[in-house]
Design a protein around this motif. Structure first.
Motif, short mmCIF file in Angstrom:
data_model
loop_
_atom_site.label_atom_id
_atom_site.label_comp_id
_atom_site.label_asym_id
_atom_site.label_seq_id
_atom_site.Cartn_x
_atom_site.Cartn_y
_atom_site.Cartn_z
N THR A 219 15.33 4.15 -13.15
CA THR A 219 16.48 5.04 -13.32
C THR A 219 16.12 6.47 -12.95
O THR A 219 16.38 6.90 -11.84
CB THR A 219 16.99 4.97 -14.77
N ALA A 220 15.50 7.21 -13.89
CA ALA A 220 15.23 8.64 -13.64
C ALA A 220 13.97 8.80 -12.79
O ALA A 220 12.94 9.24 -13.27
CB ALA A 220 15.08 9.37 -14.96
N ASN A 221 14.07 8.45 -11.52
CA ASN A 221 12.94 8.59 -10.61
C ASN A 221 13.45 8.69 -9.18
O ASN A 221 14.64 8.56 -8.91
CB ASN A 221 11.97 7.41 -10.75
N HIS B 24 0.80 -1.23 0.00
CA HIS B 24 0.00 0.00 0.00
C HIS B 24 0.84 1.28 0.00
O HIS B 24 0.45 2.29 -0.60
CB HIS B 24 -0.90 -0.03 1.25
N ALA B 25 1.97 1.24 0.67
CA ALA B 25 2.72 2.46 1.00
C ALA B 25 3.29 3.19 -0.20
O ALA B 25 3.78 2.57 -1.16
CB ALA B 25 3.84 2.13 1.98
N LYS B 26 3.28 4.51 -0.11
CA LYS B 26 3.93 5.38 -1.09
C LYS B 26 5.19 5.99 -0.46
O LYS B 26 5.68 7.02 -0.93
CB LYS B 26 2.97 6.46 -1.56
N TYR B 27 5.67 5.38 0.59
CA TYR B 27 6.86 5.83 1.31
C TYR B 27 7.72 4.59 1.59
O TYR B 27 7.24 3.45 1.58
CB TYR B 27 6.47 6.52 2.62
N THR C 51 13.15 6.71 -6.76
CA THR C 51 13.59 5.46 -6.14
C THR C 51 15.09 5.43 -5.95
O THR C 51 15.60 5.22 -4.85
CB THR C 51 13.14 4.25 -7.00
N LEU C 52 15.83 5.63 -7.04
CA LEU C 52 17.28 5.59 -6.95
C LEU C 52 17.84 6.81 -6.23
O LEU C 52 18.92 6.74 -5.64
CB LEU C 52 17.91 5.46 -8.34
N THR C 53 17.12 7.92 -6.27
CA THR C 53 17.57 9.09 -5.52
C THR C 53 17.59 8.77 -4.03
O THR C 53 18.56 9.08 -3.32
CB THR C 53 16.63 10.29 -5.77
N ARG C 54 16.53 8.11 -3.55
CA ARG C 54 16.48 7.72 -2.14
C ARG C 54 17.57 6.71 -1.81
O ARG C 54 18.20 6.79 -0.76
CB ARG C 54 15.10 7.13 -1.83
N LEU C 55 17.78 5.76 -2.72
CA LEU C 55 18.81 4.75 -2.48
C LEU C 55 20.19 5.39 -2.41
O LEU C 55 20.99 5.05 -1.53
CB LEU C 55 18.77 3.70 -3.59
N ARG C 56 20.47 6.32 -3.30
CA ARG C 56 21.77 7.01 -3.30
C ARG C 56 21.96 7.79 -2.01
O ARG C 56 23.05 7.79 -1.44
CB ARG C 56 21.88 7.95 -4.50
N LEU D 190 15.06 -5.60 5.01
CA LEU D 190 14.67 -5.29 3.64
C LEU D 190 14.04 -3.91 3.58
O LEU D 190 13.11 -3.61 4.33
CB LEU D 190 13.68 -6.34 3.10
N LEU D 191 14.55 -3.08 2.68
CA LEU D 191 13.99 -1.75 2.47
C LEU D 191 13.18 -1.75 1.20
O LEU D 191 13.70 -1.98 0.11
CB LEU D 191 15.10 -0.70 2.38
N SER D 192 11.88 -1.53 1.34
CA SER D 192 11.00 -1.42 0.18
C SER D 192 10.83 0.05 -0.18
O SER D 192 10.33 0.85 0.62
CB SER D 192 9.62 -2.04 0.52
N ILE D 193 11.28 0.41 -1.39
CA ILE D 193 11.15 1.80 -1.85
C ILE D 193 10.14 1.82 -2.99
O ILE D 193 10.38 1.23 -4.04
CB ILE D 193 12.50 2.35 -2.36
N PRO D 194 9.01 2.50 -2.82
CA PRO D 194 8.00 2.52 -3.88
C PRO D 194 8.51 3.23 -5.12
O PRO D 194 9.30 4.16 -5.04
CB PRO D 194 6.82 3.29 -3.24
N PHE D 195 8.06 2.74 -6.27
CA PHE D 195 8.46 3.36 -7.54
C PHE D 195 7.84 4.75 -7.62
O PHE D 195 6.66 4.94 -7.35
CB PHE D 195 8.01 2.53 -8.72
N GLY D 196 8.65 5.73 -7.99
CA GLY D 196 8.13 7.09 -8.13
C GLY D 196 8.97 7.88 -9.10
O GLY D 196 10.18 7.83 -9.07
N LYS D 197 8.30 8.58 -9.99
CA LYS D 197 9.00 9.41 -10.97
C LYS D 197 9.29 10.78 -10.38
O LYS D 197 8.59 11.24 -9.51
CB LYS D 197 8.17 9.55 -12.24
N ASN D 198 10.34 11.41 -10.90
CA ASN D 198 10.67 12.76 -10.45
C ASN D 198 9.58 13.73 -10.85
O ASN D 198 8.96 13.57 -11.88
CB ASN D 198 11.99 13.22 -11.06
#
Length: 277
Positions: free
Chosen positions: A159-161, A129-132, A163-168, A269-277
């Motif tokens: 890539t350009a979203n 459910h989460a968007k976070y 998700t990877l910004t949070r991971l970085r 485990l870290l679940s990061i929801p998919f999100g576009k910039n």
């Protein structure tokens, strides 16, 4: 100061997740919000319990939560506040994340039981459910830093979203190295070929700029087995995945690989929801 929300039902597994979150908060200079969604026990709900009795149960639950918060604050020298409400957990978590601008929600996991395989549980439901970002802590996991992060993704590796910004950002804060594990179909490829293929993706490389990272693919077996093998061989401190969204019919047939790994993983485990910039 950053904010981490810890959702707890006051169980042993939830308390272990709290200990992990508190150690992480101390390292990240973050404050904790300890949240409990109070539920009236079935035996009480099925009786004509007076309002005063319910109020006493709620007060007792709140007192227990505040005691745990005080103990955690003293032990880890961090700021801890509490929220205890008679409310549905998903809706209330959404509100709390928005209210506190929280970067992360931490929850415990009891393990890979038969019921969870069939129906999931509160933690896996929140992931769907989460968007976070949601950090799931296995029942025996202890915080020992995050020097190695394994990011499992398929050929649609985001890539350009955001998700990877949070991971970085996490990798930079933890001074961790990241290994990108390609898991879709586990097609045989030499590591050099995979590195060329993925590192040739300019958007992917840009997201990992400044972070020590590598690429790997594991041959053979199922996707879940491949991820588990990747975690073990990389000696990962943290597994990161992006939950896949399915339609109603697909969700009946398929279980999200992220939700499966949440109940099976031996590392957080870290679940990061998919999100576009």
């Amino acid at each position: 100061m950053k904010t981490i929300i810890v959702a707890t039902d006051l169980s042993k597994d939830a308390n272990n997740a709290l200990e992990y979150a508190a150690a992480l908060a101390r390292l990240a200079n973050a404050k904790l919000v300890l949240y409990n969604s109070f539920v009236i026990p079935p035996h009480a709900a099925n009786t004509l319990l007076p309002a005063s009795g319910i109020e006493k149960m709620i007060a007792s639950n709140k007192a227990s939560l505040e005691y745990i918060a005080l103990k955690t604050s003293v032990n880890y020298d961090i700021e801890v506040t509490t929220v205890s409400k008679l409310a549905e957990i998903q809706e209330e978590l959404d509100k709390l994340v928005a209210e506190h601008s929280a970067e992360l929600v931490v929850m415990g996991m009891r393990g890979d039981s038969i019921d969870q395989k069939l129906f999931g549980n509160t933690t896996t439901s929140i992931i769907a459910h989460a968007k976070y970002p949601v950090l799931v802590i296995p029942q025996d996991a202890k915080f020992k830093g995050m020097s190695k992060i394994l990011f499992a993704c398929d050929e649609k590796c985001p890539t350009a979203n955001t998700t990877l910004t949070r991971l970085r950002e996490i990798a930079s804060d933890m001074k961790a190295e990241v290994q990108v594990l390609h898991v879709d179909k586990l097609i045989k490829k030499a590591n050099a070929e995979l590195h060329t293929e993925l590192s040739g993706n300019a958007a992917l490389e840009e997201q990992f700029q400044g972070v020590n990272h590598s690429y790997r693919e594991i041959d053979g077996g199922s996707i879940i087995e491949g991820i588990e093998k990747g975690v073990e061989e990389y000696n990962a401190d943290l597994l990161v995945m992006v939950p896949q969204k399915h339609g109603l019919w697909d969700s009946i047939i398929h279980r999200s690989k992220t939700r499966i790994m949440a109940s099976r993983s031996k590392v957080p485990l870290l679940s990061i929801p998919f999100g576009k910039n």
